[in-house]
Each structure stands twice: as structure tokens, then as C-alpha cells.
Design an enzyme around this catalytic site. Structure first.
Site, PDB file in Angstrom:
ATOM      1  N   ASP A 145       4.206 -14.055 -19.001  1.00  6.62           N
ATOM      2  CA  ASP A 145       4.370 -15.534 -18.986  1.00  6.62           C
ATOM      3  C   ASP A 145       3.008 -16.297 -19.084  1.00  6.62           C
ATOM      4  O   ASP A 145       2.998 -17.517 -19.142  1.00  6.62           O
ATOM      5  CB  ASP A 145       5.304 -16.318 -18.324  1.00  6.62           C
ATOM      6  CG  ASP A 145       4.752 -16.087 -16.756  1.00  6.62           C
ATOM      7  OD1 ASP A 145       3.877 -15.434 -16.511  1.00  6.62           O
ATOM      8  OD2 ASP A 145       5.389 -16.591 -15.929  1.00  6.62           O
ATOM      9  N   GLU A 146       1.940 -15.687 -19.166  1.00  9.58           N
ATOM     10  CA  GLU A 146       0.769 -16.126 -19.382  1.00  9.58           C
ATOM     11  C   GLU A 146      -0.395 -15.522 -20.339  1.00  9.58           C
ATOM     12  O   GLU A 146      -0.423 -14.344 -20.402  1.00  9.58           O
ATOM     13  CB  GLU A 146      -0.080 -16.232 -18.024  1.00  9.58           C
ATOM     14  CG  GLU A 146       0.527 -17.312 -16.868  1.00  9.58           C
ATOM     15  CD  GLU A 146      -0.135 -17.200 -15.569  1.00  9.58           C
ATOM     16  OE1 GLU A 146      -1.347 -17.095 -15.609  1.00  9.58           O
ATOM     17  OE2 GLU A 146       0.385 -17.079 -14.493  1.00  9.58           O
TER      18      GLU A 146
END
Length: 452
Positions: A145-146
Site C-alpha cells: 500500500d505504499e
DNA sequence: TCTGGGGTCCTAGGACCC
DNA sequence: TCTGGGGTCCTAGGACCC
């Protein structure tokens, strides 16, 4: 609705939610050259850090309208599971990642538990990475998620970094129905710090000339790389903010922390030269491992061996899939008391990736320790990896695909796709649930427990 | 009623070799 | 007899990240 404001002595300003653009400092053209005091002109980089807000929970809410606006938490399917991600509605009640389910329920009796669907998250993540690649080939997938993007070379085409960030946010929201926070800064350390400053749905810019001013009051623990222990050690030296850290004599830091001390000093000053490394240039993986918390604590050797066989099979299968073999096998044991946690490793004469070879080494390691308590967790890890000839490397320069395909492969290879279960190995007692492979809770299907 | 899983990097000490 | 020093590999443990 752009909410622009000047640097503030009140950090809470930057924590306001909403879809706003926060400029930490006054406006100025980006991606341009800056003049230093010695009259040397140097070009600075422009880096974006994108952080998906409450990613798993947001994906679930986007997929299922009944979950929107409600306190939900994504959990694993195993009995001894914890909260993986909670929605912002749940966070208001104090539900946090890592909490035991009963604890979260105590905070928020209305909490809706959703068993995670990792394939869904992987798919979403890969789609987002593909969007990023529309703006620059320099996309580094930092986790599911990054991601970091270096857009220094893209500004001629797209105008400003803010423009890229706003486009990206709009596209992600439109396509996937979820929000992200983006930080823009001259390096990765600061971009990551910036993306954290406003959540959810934030956009925060730290310009090169603003770095010192911004860092002055930032708590050291906010920097990526300073964890609880380091923070405590620094606090002991009287250092609580990045400003203080940057001014602290580097010799003392080096004496106390060794090579890390020098790094800390640079972090305090906001200096970070680490490049954004796209998937095709990334280092090959260095280890492959699996561990699991058992359904219940076990003592009998035969029970332990069964789990070791499963773990060895999981590790071997993945190693073969990656086309690697390794020389070192490690056995990880956590006792029922949760405190005693240790590992034993052994380097073999040959490189192996067959499950049976890994298993045998693990058993030898097990037999070399005297168990003092029931076992809560077992892990098997293969390291000292070598790439097998004739196979494609997981990462590294060996692949000749388009960069989009490579980046997506990177997401899939690291976070998704394999759905190995070991029911057949474990058929006799009907236990299951712990064999869900991480790194993130990949059980299949969605199951709502305790709705309402 | 307890507290997940997959990684990387660094350090320190010992074995061993030249 | 009191004996260097460097390099490399290995093990164990800890800190940190997601």
C-alpha cells in the site's frame, strides 16, 4: 478545494483531514534548480510518496456498500488473528492494527470484522502502480500500500509534482473508490514524512528550502527508520525533535550508535540520498521464509514435525517458484509465554530448494534444542540464496519485459497470487486457518462475522 | 481474552585460515 | 613459550519496516 497555508508553528494544522492541498511553506516553482550559498547550482530531485489510506479496509468498503461509513476491521481467518487494518470509522473508537480481536471489540462493540481477501488487494495495488507508471518509470513499490515515485524528469511533461499528485489521486478514487495521502519532497525520507502529515486524503509538500524549518519541531519518532528503541535512546540524550537531532554532534551519535549514528545525523538534517529503485533494478530477494502461530500451543515432537513439514513445503515451493536455492536454513521458535523467541540456523554444504532438504535441516535444528515450554509459533526460513541458472530472477536486471509488467509482477510476486493450502498434509485433525500465507492475510473469499 | 507474518540490515563473537 | 593481525564465514540476536 485547495486549502493552502503557510508554514505553521502549529503542527495540528497539517493534520486536518479532507481533500486539501497543504503547502508547508510558501509557494515556489518546483523541480527547478536551486542556488546554494557557495554559488554552486545543483538540481534537486522531486519525489512522491503515496500511502493508501487504511488500504485493506478501504478496498472492502469500496467493494461492499454495506460496509461504507461503518467501523470495520480486516482480520485473518486463523483463530489467533489480529486486526490487520481498520477503517477510519473504527479508528475513532481506538481500534488499531495489531490489536487482538477481543480487544478491538471491547473498544468498539459495533465493529464489523471482515476476513481479508489478499487477491483483491494485490489486484488493486497492481492497478495503482500501473497508473503511477504513466507518469514516470521510476516507481518503487515499498509495500502493498505504499510506493515512491521520482518525477524529476517528468515535470516538463506534466507541469508540477502537485499536478501529478492530484491527477493520481483523482484517478485512484475514480477507478477504485479509495483515497490516498501523498507527500512531495526532495527525497524519500521527507516524502514519506510528508505523506504522513495529513490523513486521510492528504497532499503535503515540503520544498527544499523549507526542510530545516519543517523538521525543527517534528518528533524524531515520525521519521521512517527511528523506531521505539532508537527513539528512547535518543530521548535519553535529550533529543526529541529532528531539529535537535540534526544539531547534535555527530561524533557522539557515532560513538553511541556506530554507523547508524551517522545515518541518524543525516536524517535529523533531512538528508537522504537513497534513490528510487524501480522493480527491474531492485536487489534480488535474500531470504524466503514462512512462519505461523499455531492454533494452540503444542509440545509433542510429532506435532511440531508436522508443522515443520508444512512450513518447509511452503518455503521450498516458493523458492522453486522464484528460481532460487539457498544454503542456510533457519528454524524460528516462539514459546507459549510469547516472550521467549529465538532462532537456530544451519548452513548446508549445498544449495537446496527441495522441501525435503529444507525439512531435514529444520528437524536437525529442532533436535539440537531442548524445548522448555509449549511452542506457540514455528518458522522456517531459507537464506544465502543463489539464483538458479536458466531461471528468471525475481528481481534484478534479468527480465526483459515492459516496465509496467515488471512492476506488476513485483507486486504479485511479493504480495499475492499463491494460494497454497496444506489441507492434505493436515487432514487428520481438521485444523486449518493458520496456513494462510502472508505477508498479508490472504484468505480467500469475504466473510462477515458479527455484522452489526 | 491475550498479542500475525514477511522481510532487511546491523552487530558481536567465535572459528578458521593465511 | 604468552603469542600479531587481517579477512571471511558462520551463528545469534536485535531493531526496524510494511
Amino acid at each position: 478545494m485547495n486549502h493552502v497555508f503557510a508554514p505553521s508553528s502549529n503542527p495540528s494544522h497539517r493534520r486536518e483531514g479532507g481533500n486539501s492541498l497543504s503547502l508547508v511553506g510558501e509557494g515556489r516553482e518546483r523541480g527547478s534548480k536551486i542556488r546554494t550559498g557557495t554559488n554552486i547550482t545543483m538540481t534537486h530531485r522531486t519525489i512522491l510518496h503515496i500511502d493508501m489510506n487504511a488500504f485493506f479496509a478501504s478496498v472492502e468498503q469500496a467493494m461492499n456498500p454495506a460496509l461504507r461509513g461503518r467501523p470495520i476491521a480486516v482480520v485473518g481467518s486463523a483463530k489467533r488473528t489480529v486486526i490487520t487494518t481498520s477503517s477510519y470509522e473504527a479508528r475513532k473508537f481506538g481500534v488499531k492494527t495489531g490489536m487482538a480481536v477481543w480487544e478491538a471489540k471491547r473498544c468498539c462493540p459495533e465493529l464489523i470484522l471482515v476476513v481479508g481477501n489478499n487477491r483483491r488487494y494485490t489486484h488493486t495495488s497492481a492497478g495503482i502502480v500501473r497508473m503511477m507508471l504513466d507518469y514516470t518509470p521510476l516507481v518503487e513499490v515499498f509495500s502493498i500500500d505504499e510506493a515512491f515515485m521520482e518525477v524529476t524528469g517528468s515535470l516538463k511533461l506534466f507541469g508540477t509534482a502537485e499536478n501529478i499528485a492530484m491527477q493520481l489521486k483523482a484517478r485512484i478514487r475514480h477507478r477504485f473508490g479509495i483515497t490516498c495521502s501523498i507527500g512531495i519532497a526532495p527525497n524519500k525520507l521527507l516524502a514519506k514524512l510528508a505523506s504522513d502529515m495529513e490523513k486521510p486524503d492528504g497532499l503535503t509538500v515540503i520544498r527544499p528550502e523549507e526542510v530545516a524549518g519543517v523538521l525543527e519541531k517534528v518528533p524524531i519518532g515520525d521519521l521512517c527508520g527511528i523506531g521505539r528503541k532508537t527513539e528512547r535512546s535518543l530521548r535519553f540524550l535529550g533529543i526529541t525533535t529532528c531539529g535537535q537531532l540534526g544539531r547534535y554532534p555527530v561524533e557522539i551519535l557515532t560513538k553511541r550508535f556506530g554507523i547508524v549514528g551517522e545515518h541518524l545525523h543525516r536524517m535529523g538534517k533531512g538528508v537522504d540520498d537513497a534513490p528510487v529503485v524501480p522493480a527491474e533494478q531492485a536487489e534480488p530477494v535474500k531470504s524466503v521464509g514462512h512462519s505461523m502461530t499455531l492454533e494452540r500451543d503444542i509440545e509433542r515432537r510429532e506435532d511440531i514435525l508436522r508443522y515443520l513439514l508444512q512450513l518447509s513445503e511452503m518455503v521450498g515451493r516458493r523458492a522453486r517458484r522464484y528460481g532460487v536455492s539457498g544454503k542456510t536454513v533457519r528454524l524460528h521458535i516462539r514459546y507459549a509465554d510469547f516472550v521467549t523467541d529465538f532462532a537456530r540456523q544451519k548452513t548446508l554444504p549445498d544449495f537446496v530448494n527441495l522441501s525435503d532438504d529444507i525439512y531435514r535441516a529444520a528437524v536437525e535444528l529442532l533436535d539440537a534444542v531442548t524445548l522448555e515450554q509449549p511452542v506457540r509459533l514455528l518458522g522456517v526460513c531459507l537464506s544465502g540464496l543463489r539464483h538458479e541458472a536458466g531461471q528468471l530472477p525475481l528481481f534484478g536486471g534479468g527480465r526483459k519485459k515492459a516496465s509496467a509488467a515488471r512492476a506488476m509482477d513485483a507486486v504479485n510476486d511479493r504480495y499475492g497470487e499463491f494460494s497454497v493450502t496444506f489441507a492434505s498434509l493436515h487432514a487428520d485433525d481438521g485444523e486449518k486457518g493458520s496456513f494462510v500465507i502472508s505477508p498479508a492475510w490472504r484468505p480467500e473469499g469475504i466473510r462477515c462475522v458479527d455484522v452489526g
